[in-house]
Design an enzyme around this catalytic site. Structure first.
Site, PDB file in Angstrom:
ATOM      1  N   GLN A   1      -4.178 -13.839  -4.064  1.00 42.22           N
ATOM      2  CA  GLN A   1      -5.131 -13.588  -4.851  1.00 42.22           C
ATOM      3  C   GLN A   1      -5.318 -12.237  -5.072  1.00 42.22           C
ATOM      4  O   GLN A   1      -5.473 -11.678  -6.304  1.00 42.22           O
ATOM      5  CB  GLN A   1      -6.508 -14.102  -4.380  1.00 42.22           C
ATOM      6  CG  GLN A   1      -6.762 -15.477  -3.838  1.00 42.22           C
ATOM      7  CD  GLN A   1      -5.915 -16.040  -2.733  1.00 42.22           C
ATOM      8  OE1 GLN A   1      -5.504 -15.382  -1.945  1.00 42.22           O
ATOM      9  NE2 GLN A   1      -5.864 -17.385  -2.381  1.00 42.22           N
ATOM     10  N   TYR A   2      -5.089 -11.314  -4.240  1.00 40.47           N
ATOM     11  CA  TYR A   2      -5.016  -9.664  -4.556  1.00 40.47           C
ATOM     12  C   TYR A   2      -4.119  -9.538  -5.637  1.00 40.47           C
ATOM     13  O   TYR A   2      -4.478  -8.617  -6.380  1.00 40.47           O
ATOM     14  CB  TYR A   2      -4.510  -8.965  -3.175  1.00 40.47           C
ATOM     15  CG  TYR A   2      -4.801  -7.506  -3.628  1.00 40.47           C
ATOM     16  CD1 TYR A   2      -6.020  -6.736  -3.329  1.00 40.47           C
ATOM     17  CD2 TYR A   2      -3.675  -7.011  -3.900  1.00 40.47           C
ATOM     18  CE1 TYR A   2      -5.927  -5.576  -3.687  1.00 40.47           C
ATOM     19  CE2 TYR A   2      -3.929  -5.295  -4.013  1.00 40.47           C
ATOM     20  CZ  TYR A   2      -5.124  -4.924  -3.793  1.00 40.47           C
ATOM     21  OH  TYR A   2      -5.010  -3.337  -4.155  1.00 40.47           O
ATOM     22  N   HIS A   3      -2.784 -10.086  -5.569  1.00 40.68           N
ATOM     23  CA  HIS A   3      -1.935  -9.500  -6.534  1.00 40.68           C
ATOM     24  C   HIS A   3      -1.851 -10.383  -7.935  1.00 40.68           C
ATOM     25  O   HIS A   3      -1.179 -10.125  -8.672  1.00 40.68           O
ATOM     26  CB  HIS A   3      -0.607  -9.593  -5.876  1.00 40.68           C
ATOM     27  CG  HIS A   3      -0.147  -8.697  -5.093  1.00 40.68           C
ATOM     28  ND1 HIS A   3       0.065  -7.450  -5.257  1.00 40.68           N
ATOM     29  CD2 HIS A   3       0.163  -8.675  -3.380  1.00 40.68           C
ATOM     30  CE1 HIS A   3       0.315  -6.725  -3.983  1.00 40.68           C
ATOM     31  NE2 HIS A   3       0.013  -7.439  -3.131  1.00 40.68           N
TER      32      HIS A   3
ATOM     33  N   ARG B   1      -7.382  -2.182  -5.992  1.00 42.43           N
ATOM     34  CA  ARG B   1      -8.059  -3.375  -6.718  1.00 42.43           C
ATOM     35  C   ARG B   1      -9.409  -3.393  -6.057  1.00 42.43           C
ATOM     36  O   ARG B   1     -10.484  -3.971  -6.717  1.00 42.43           O
ATOM     37  CB  ARG B   1      -7.285  -4.986  -6.547  1.00 42.43           C
ATOM     38  CG  ARG B   1      -6.097  -4.838  -7.522  1.00 42.43           C
ATOM     39  CD  ARG B   1      -5.949  -6.125  -7.840  1.00 42.43           C
ATOM     40  NE  ARG B   1      -6.736  -6.933  -8.888  1.00 42.43           N
ATOM     41  CZ  ARG B   1      -7.040  -8.383  -8.970  1.00 42.43           C
ATOM     42  NH1 ARG B   1      -6.527  -9.152  -8.043  1.00 42.43           N
ATOM     43  NH2 ARG B   1      -8.170  -8.479  -9.585  1.00 42.43           N
TER      44      ARG B   1
END
Length: 390
Positions: free
Chosen positions: A296-298, A329
């Protein structure tokens, strides 16, 4: 452990005889009977009288009971043997006695005979308190309504030490991995003290601190076992002594940091939070925890407002700056620490840089008053993160 529970356990340990049972509706007179008072089964009559009652006769005596280590009643122990009755009871507690009301049905009543006509009584209402008492004497809920057999009971502390010693014996004078150390200490503590996931969910801050303390106990015991030969023999020179001391200190520092991460991860699993530890972000940085995870972060299409960052550091007065660039982010960086108290100036600097503290609930009061409402407890952080994952 609640102070009242500790006192109840101590009372049983020092007593000549002790007894426990759950308070019934009949005890409080809620069944329509005219007789209220604590029923004592015939098999436990020796708690009250030197000799059993004789059918066809009543007998009684006056006893002094100190309740909750707080107040006394001059009460009556009686055997009803006339007519159709054949039972033992405790009666006469005085006006306003707080433990014979409808709300007390289901509470655990404990009575200890200390000496002569002196007794101590305790009533435990909370489920966790009752479980803690049962754990201390290796009891289950179906082993009440009788005398407590202290000869076969094993205290929770003895159980914990026994579990530790069993693990240490398997190590053959070597150190386990940090994850094995954390897992074993946690398992031993949970088993000895009857800690369930339900208890951790109810009080995550308390559970985390208990696990950390248990692991420290185990680590110290392992150190003593591993280094026993070294500390009993004089060192040949100063360099050898210094190198030995540095080895010990470095191992302690390394363990403490990993310990906190390991136990936090276990709490998050129990709460069913989605997270990933040590996942790689920009410039090969590895934050301690990203919620819900690396994928999800990337994913630039994933709403970054739902991403949560958490670093864990046992102390953070100087090292908090290390986390600022660990996940670009996520603007707000949460930092869990065992640090107790930081100056207003440092806190102000942290908050300007987007760092928000998370500390065990009992530690919040050690911070400047104007910042206390801004600091998350572990429970508060979990609630915050869970709201992001709905």
């Amino acid at each position: 452990m609640n102070e009242t529970v500790e006192l109840a356990i101590l009372s049983v340990q020092k007593a000549n005889k002790s007894f426990c049972r759950f308070i019934s509706a009949n005890d409080v007179g809620a069944t329509g009977s005219h007789q209220s008072g604590f029923y004592i089964p015939k098999g436990s009559a020796e708690l009250l009288f030197d000799t059993p009652g004789t059918k066809g006769e009543n007998k009684d005596k006056t006893i002094n009971i100190k309740w909750q280590n707080d107040f006394d009643t001059i009460s009556r122990a009686i055997y009803y043997g006339t007519g159709t009755r054949n039972e033992y009871r405790l009666t006469r507690f005085g006006k306003g006695f707080p433990f014979l009301n409808d709300d007390n049905v289901g509470d655990l009543f404990i009575l200890s005979h200390i000496e002569a006509d002196q007794y101590e009584g305790y009533v435990l209402s909370n489920d966790d308190d009752i479980e803690d008492f049962f754990t201390a004497f290796d009891l289950t809920s179906n082993e009440t309504n009788k005398l407590i057999n202290k000869t076969i009971s094993v205290s929770a502390e003895n159980k914990l030490l026994g579990c530790f010693n069993g693990f240490i014996a398997l190590l053959n004078k070597s150190f386990p991995s940090t994850i094995d150390l954390a897992n074993t200490s946690r398992t031993c503590f949970n088993t000895a003290y009857g800690i369930t996931n339900k208890k951790v969910i109810a009080e995550p801050d308390k559970g985390l601190l208990q696990w950390l303390n248990a692991e420290y106990q185990l680590f110290k015991a392992i150190e003593l076992e591993v280094y026993s030969e070294n500390i009993n023999v004089p060192f040949n020179n100063l360099d050898t002594l210094i190198n030995f001391a540095n080895t010990i200190l470095n191992r302690r520092k390394s363990r403490a940091g990993k310990s906190l991460e390991n136990h936090l991860a276990e709490v998050f699993k129990i709460f069913d939070l989605k997270f990933e530890p040590q996942c790689i972000t920009e410039d090969y940085k590895k934050p301690d925890f990203i919620f819900p995870g690396k994928k999800q972060y990337h994913d630039n299409n994933y709403d970054k407002a739902k991403l949560v960052f958490l670093a864990s550091k046992t102390t953070c007065k100087d090292r908090w700056r290390q986390i600022i660039n660990e996940a670009d982010r996520i603007e707000i960086k949460h930092l869990f620490t065992l640090q107790q108290g930081i100056s207003k100036n440092q806190l102000n600097e942290m908050y300007k840089e987007g760092v928000r503290l998370v500390v065990p609930k009992p530690y919040i009061s050690s911070f400047p008053k104007e910042y206390q409402e801004k600091i998350f407890s572990l429970e508060g952080f979990i609630s915050f993160t869970n709201s992001k994952q709905k």
